[in-house]
Design an enzyme around this catalytic site. Structure first.
Site, PDB file in Angstrom:
ATOM      1  CB  CYS A  65       5.090  -0.465  -3.141  1.00  9.88           C
ATOM      2  SG  CYS A  65       5.469  -1.585  -4.510  1.00  9.88           S
ATOM      3  CB  THR A  66       4.713   4.505  -1.029  1.00  4.60           C
ATOM      4  OG1 THR A  66       6.032   3.977  -0.824  1.00  4.60           O
ATOM      5  CG2 THR A  66       4.379   5.488   0.073  1.00  4.60           C
TER       6      THR A  66
END
Length: 155
Positions: free
Chosen positions: A46-47
């Site tokens: 997600c980062t």
């Protein structure tokens, strides 16, 4: 899992952003929007996905596009995620995953042989009229930007 296709009307939503303010998809009508669903703030994939969209901001702005990230995280967690990585775009809290379900981004997943329900990493390009221009289900974090840019280039 219901899925959206190009030409479908983008399902409307109103969710709280990372600052606790209500955000409506309809408020972006007239501009293309990249809406992406991610499982959990501040996790590796997600980062990577969120930072790639942050880094593509000049190109996206050049196409008049807005980015909206949606996850089941609470607004306070989204705010920490935004601040930690200087994302600078709208992050929305879909804590009951109703919006993810409406967009077909909530479904069965498998991890180490265990089945569970969760966010299916997805990205969508919504055109200026509120219609789906591209629906990218199970998109990889590194492919989100190139595929979204390609779709935006056809608008």
């Amino acid at each position: 899992m219901a899925t959206l296709r190009p030409g479908d009307r983008a399902p409307a939503f109103t969710l709280l952003d990372q600052h606790g303010e209500k955000v409506r998809l309809s408020s972006f009508k007239g501009r293309p929007v990249v809406v992406y669903f991610y499982p959990k703030a501040d996790t590796p994939g997600c980062t990577t996905q969120s930072c790639a969209l942050r880094d593509a901001e000049p190109d996206l702005t050049g196409l008049d596009a807005v980015v909206i990230g949606i996850s089941p995280d609470a607004p306070a967690k989204l705010e920490k995620f935004d601040e930690k990585y200087s994302l600078g775009f709208t992050l929305l809290a879909d804590e009951d995953h109703a919006v993810a379900e409406a967009w077909g981004a909530w479904g069965e997943k498998t991890l180490y042989g265990r089945k569970y329900m969760g966010i299916v990493r997805s990205a969508f390009v919504v055109d200026a009229k509120g219609r789906i221009a591209a629906a990218l289900y199970k998109v990889s974090p590194k492919d989100t930007v190139p595929k979204a840019m390609k779709a935006l280039g056809t608008l």
